[in-house]
Design a protein around this motif. Structure first.
Motif, short mmCIF file in Angstrom:
data_model
loop_
_atom_site.label_atom_id
_atom_site.label_comp_id
_atom_site.label_asym_id
_atom_site.label_seq_id
_atom_site.Cartn_x
_atom_site.Cartn_y
_atom_site.Cartn_z
N THR A 62 0.94 36.38 -12.21
CA THR A 62 2.38 35.70 -12.67
C THR A 62 2.74 36.35 -13.74
OG1 THR A 62 1.21 34.24 -14.13
CG2 THR A 62 1.28 33.58 -11.84
N SER A 63 3.98 36.18 -13.96
CA SER A 63 4.96 36.91 -14.83
C SER A 63 5.84 35.94 -15.93
CB SER A 63 5.80 38.08 -14.30
OG SER A 63 6.62 38.89 -14.98
N THR A 64 6.68 36.79 -16.64
CA THR A 64 7.51 35.86 -17.49
C THR A 64 8.87 36.09 -17.18
OG1 THR A 64 7.41 37.45 -19.19
CG2 THR A 64 5.59 36.18 -19.04
N HIS A 65 9.81 35.53 -18.12
CA HIS A 65 11.16 35.81 -18.47
C HIS A 65 11.43 37.31 -18.74
CE1 HIS A 65 9.86 34.96 -22.20
NE2 HIS A 65 10.80 35.54 -22.72
N ARG A 66 10.16 37.97 -19.31
CA ARG A 66 10.45 39.26 -19.77
C ARG A 66 9.47 40.14 -18.67
NH1 ARG A 66 12.42 40.21 -24.23
NH2 ARG A 66 11.70 38.44 -24.98
N GLY A 67 9.95 40.04 -17.40
CA GLY A 67 9.04 40.43 -16.38
C GLY A 67 9.24 41.78 -15.54
N GLY A 98 17.80 36.27 -9.80
CA GLY A 98 18.00 36.95 -11.15
C GLY A 98 16.83 37.57 -11.66
N SER A 99 17.10 38.10 -12.97
CA SER A 99 15.88 38.53 -13.46
C SER A 99 15.00 38.02 -13.87
CB SER A 99 16.72 39.32 -14.91
OG SER A 99 15.90 39.47 -15.80
N MET A 100 15.18 36.33 -13.99
CA MET A 100 14.12 35.70 -14.63
C MET A 100 13.28 35.24 -13.58
SD MET A 100 14.99 33.51 -17.80
CE MET A 100 16.53 32.88 -17.39
N ASP A 104 7.75 39.00 -5.76
CA ASP A 104 7.53 39.38 -4.30
C ASP A 104 5.95 39.17 -3.97
OD1 ASP A 104 6.99 41.03 -2.05
OD2 ASP A 104 7.39 42.88 -2.80
N PHE A 105 5.93 38.01 -3.15
CA PHE A 105 4.67 37.42 -2.97
C PHE A 105 3.78 38.42 -2.00
CE2 PHE A 105 6.50 32.79 -2.84
CZ PHE A 105 6.68 33.11 -4.35
N SER A 106 4.39 39.15 -1.31
CA SER A 106 3.57 40.17 -0.52
C SER A 106 2.84 41.38 -1.32
CB SER A 106 4.79 41.10 0.59
OG SER A 106 5.44 41.80 -0.11
N ILE A 107 3.22 41.65 -2.52
CA ILE A 107 2.43 42.43 -3.39
C ILE A 107 1.76 41.72 -4.39
CG2 ILE A 107 3.90 44.54 -2.87
CD1 ILE A 107 5.00 44.15 -5.68
N GLY A 108 1.73 40.41 -4.20
CA GLY A 108 0.85 39.48 -5.33
C GLY A 108 1.74 39.12 -6.39
N VAL A 109 3.03 39.29 -6.59
CA VAL A 109 3.69 38.99 -7.86
C VAL A 109 4.22 37.39 -7.29
CG1 VAL A 109 5.52 39.32 -9.32
CG2 VAL A 109 4.19 41.14 -8.20
N LEU A 110 3.63 36.53 -8.02
CA LEU A 110 3.69 35.25 -7.70
C LEU A 110 5.11 34.49 -8.76
CD1 LEU A 110 0.24 33.80 -7.49
CD2 LEU A 110 1.76 34.49 -5.67
N GLY A 111 5.86 35.67 -9.20
CA GLY A 111 6.99 35.21 -9.91
C GLY A 111 7.11 35.49 -11.28
N ALA A 112 8.21 36.04 -11.62
CA ALA A 112 8.50 35.90 -13.22
C ALA A 112 8.68 34.30 -13.40
CB ALA A 112 9.91 36.88 -13.20
N ASN A 113 8.95 33.89 -14.51
CA ASN A 113 9.29 32.69 -14.61
C ASN A 113 10.20 32.35 -15.91
OD1 ASN A 113 8.71 29.60 -14.78
ND2 ASN A 113 7.14 30.12 -13.49
N GLY A 114 10.99 31.42 -15.81
CA GLY A 114 12.17 31.26 -16.69
C GLY A 114 11.57 30.14 -17.71
N GLY A 118 5.42 28.57 -18.07
CA GLY A 118 5.29 28.02 -16.81
C GLY A 118 4.54 28.68 -15.80
N GLY A 119 4.17 30.10 -15.78
CA GLY A 119 3.35 30.55 -14.94
C GLY A 119 1.80 30.33 -15.00
#
Lengths: 326, 323
Positions: A62-67, A98-100, A104-114, A118-119
């Motif tokens: 899981t990532s962040t707004h700076r993702g 958008g950026s925040m 890409d769930f298919s490569i295991g990135v469950l989202g940047a997060n604004g 939150g992640g």
């Protein structure tokens, strides 16, 4: 550094690709090309690169707004990332995130997060799901020092600890939470000390040294994969750029930025590689040029991609029906 | 057909789906060893020991973890203990669960179910009595089911567990022990289909949850005065069955909307608004809403009774709308 040259150069390339993506994103934003907000990962590239180098494709983050850096390190398609920054239909989120919110769930990135913090619960849930499925996948939750002061952080560490979930918590301590310094907003010097309160290992490392990060992450990832449970890695770095592109940065002295810039992770790694004769000038130039070319092509791809139709705003809420017309 | 309680019907729905689908698991506070504070999971005690477990009191991570687990292919069912406490972890629902599929351009399936008790019971006071379903009607991204009978909860929970969208289910505390006919054979109830609990020609009462029973009681009293009310149980708020409501209004020309949550900006306001937008010509009188008085729930029994809407308020509203 007793690693094969290929491996080391791959780390270097990833960091250079992230850097060039960010330089371009900053330029485009300042030129008024990109809508929204952009938060840059410049100076923090070693963390995503070093940690993710030991992850498998079927592991999650899981990532962040700076993702952007986490996405690139996990193997995201640069064209689709840039198209998302432009709000085009070919973007990762078809222009809806958008950026925040790139994911890409298919490569295991469950989202940047604004949402700061939150992640973390999402990462814990992915870990819980893995535990229930009894697979050996792991999850890395990236977040900042600001998030370590949210309730979500404390709930997540406790929850992951009691169920021994395969989650590696990576706090990127870049010395700022938006415009406030970590020092003035955080009760302790080393955020990794907070791990003690949850009965899990906590370690503070140099967040600008990609090899140290890789080696530490590797140990914690192995531990998680072998059902040893969660851990907390604090990677200390410095936010070279403002909180967002266009930040007036009234809260710090430019001199401080200059000092930290001398210790930025790419230059630091480059020096080591040159010393150990793993990288020569020609190779270096080629890596930078390739990265620049790749990013320029991504910009062309994005600009040539269609903007969404208005009706597109009314799709993708639910799977089983539209969800908007009632 | 046999008679079982609302809680037993819920337990059956979960248990039957867990037998069939190994990705379903359920967690929350006080459920595994105690069966839920209002007995919702009593019939599940001792079953699926590895797939039903108690958690720390950490609402934000409980709801957020359901999202993470769904994203890696599981179907979590989370018990939220008291609807009031949803507010302590609300960002995981309103900022994450409701938004992540949309803002990632339709990636992933969020097959997760949040469920638990709401509503006014015996002097539970201001922090244990709330019904906050309207919030999830207002913020797009989660489906809302609010059953009123054993038959309905079993059919709706099954639909939720077979679907691919996030669902939140509110179960009124006073309903867990009520009994009703539930077939033993498999059935489901689609979301967005209201149920006419009683037919009538003079006035339409649109309602849900415990207020369905208050509305039926009101309708029974009104029959004595030759007023024949039609009681429509929406059963699901997102989506809600607009067509059935408007069809009924075209027949009765009068509408009362009754809910237990606060009258001010409660979901009755939305129903009222849509009906006047789309069927004003069929209305013979202004629509009247019945809801709780706009204060937090007081403790003293007399005060609680005063604030809580009941069948008498519905009777008054019907008489007013027919005047």
């Amino acid at each position: 550094m007793s690693y094969p040259k290929d491996f080391l150069l791959n780390l270097y390339k990833t960091m250079v690709r992230i850097r060039n993506f960010e330089i371009m994103a900053e330029k485009l934003f300042l030129e008024g090309e990109l809508p929204g907000f952009i938060h840059l990962y410049i100076g923090e590239e070693a963390i995503a690169t070093g940690v993710i180098a030991d992850l498998r494709k079927d592991d999650f983050i899981t990532s962040t707004h700076r993702g952007h850096g986490h996405m690139i390190a996990k193997g995201a398609n640069i064209n689709r990332m840039m198209a998302e920054l432009y709000g085009r239909t070919t973007g990762y989120c078809k222009g809806k995130g958008g950026s925040m919110h790139i994911a890409d769930f298919s490569i295991g990135v469950l989202g940047a997060n604004g949402v700061v913090g939150g992640g973390l619960p999402i990462a814990v849930g992915a870990g819980l799901g893995i535990k229930m499925k009894k697979t050996d996948q792991v999850v890395v939750a990236f977040f900042g020092d600001g998030a370590s002061n949210t309730g979500a952080f404390h709930e997540s560490l406790n929850f992951a600890s009691i169920y021994k979930l395969p989650v590696i918590f990576v706090v990127e301590n870049n010395k700022f939470a938006s415009t406030a310094t970590t020092k003035e907003t955080t009760s302790i010097e080393n955020i990794s000390d907070r791990a003690v309160g949850y009965g899990i290992p906590g370690i503070t490392i140099d967040g600008n040294d990609v090899i140290t990060i890789y080696e530490t992450a590797k140990e914690m990832i192995k531990r998680a994969r072998e059902d040893g449970g969660p851990s907390l890695i604090e990677a200390k770095t410095y936010r070279i750029k403002g909180h967002f592109v266009g930040d007036p940065e009234l809260y710090r002295d430019k001199k401080e930025v200059e000092e930290f810039w001398l210790n930025e992770p790419i230059r630091k790694f480059e020096k080591k590689l040159v010393e150990e004769k793993m990288l020569n000038e020609t190779e270096k130039r080629k890596i930078w040029e390739d990265a620049q070319k790749e990013i320029e092509e991504a910009v062309t791809f994005a600009k040539e991609s269609p903007v969404p139709n208005n009706e597109d705003a009314l799709t993708d809420l639910f799977v089983n029906d539209s969800g908007y017309d009632y | 057909m046999r008679e079982i309680t609302f809680a037993e019907a819920l337990g059956e729905a979960i248990s039957e789906e867990m037998e069939k689908d190994p990705t379903i698991f359920t967690y929350g506070e006080d459920i595994a060893k105690q069966g839920g504070i209002f007995g919702a999971y009593k019939s599940l005690l001792g079953k699926f020991p590895e797939r039903i477990f108690d958690t720390p009191i950490s609402e934000e991570v409980i709801y957020g973890s359901a999202l993470g687990a769904a994203l890696v292919g599981m179907r979590p069912i989370v018990e939220f203990h008291f609807a009031d406490f949803l507010f302590t972890g609300i960002q995981s629902i309103t900022l994450q669960i409701e938004k992540i599929r949309y803002m990632t351009g339709g990636q992933g399936k969020l097959h997760l179910l949040l469920r638990g008790p709401d509503g006014i019971s015996n002097s539970a006071a201001a922090q244990h009595s709330e019904s906050i379903e309207t919030i999830f009607m207002h913020t797009p991204g989660i489906k809302v089911i609010i059953p009123s009978t054993p038959y309905d909860i079993k059919g709706l929970i099954k639909t939720a567990l077979k679907g691919d969208d996030p669902v939140i289910c509110f179960e009124h505390k006073m309903l867990y022990k009520i009994k009703g006919l539930v077939p033993e054979e498999e059935y489901t109830i689609p979301l967005g289909v209201a149920d006419i609990k009683k037919e009538g020609n003079d006035v339409t009462i649109v309602t849900m949850s415990h207020m369905v029973h208050e509305s039926l009681k009101a309708a029974e009293e009104l029959e004595k005065e030759d007023i024949c009310a039609e009681v429509i149980d929406l059963r699901t708020l997102v989506p809600w069955d607009k067509n059935k409501v408007i069809e009924s209004v075209k027949k009765t020309n009068h509408l009362v909307v009754a809910h237990e949550t606060w009258k001010r900006a409660g979901w009755g306001a939305e129903i009222t608004s849509v009906v006047q937008e789309e069927a004003l010509d069929y209305l013979d009188a202004p629509i009247i809403r019945v809801g709780a008085k706009n204060v937090p729930m007081p403790f003293a029994p007399q005060l609680q009774d005063f604030v809580t809407p009941n069948y008498k308020d519905i009777i008054d509203a019907v008489k007013k709308v027919l005047r």
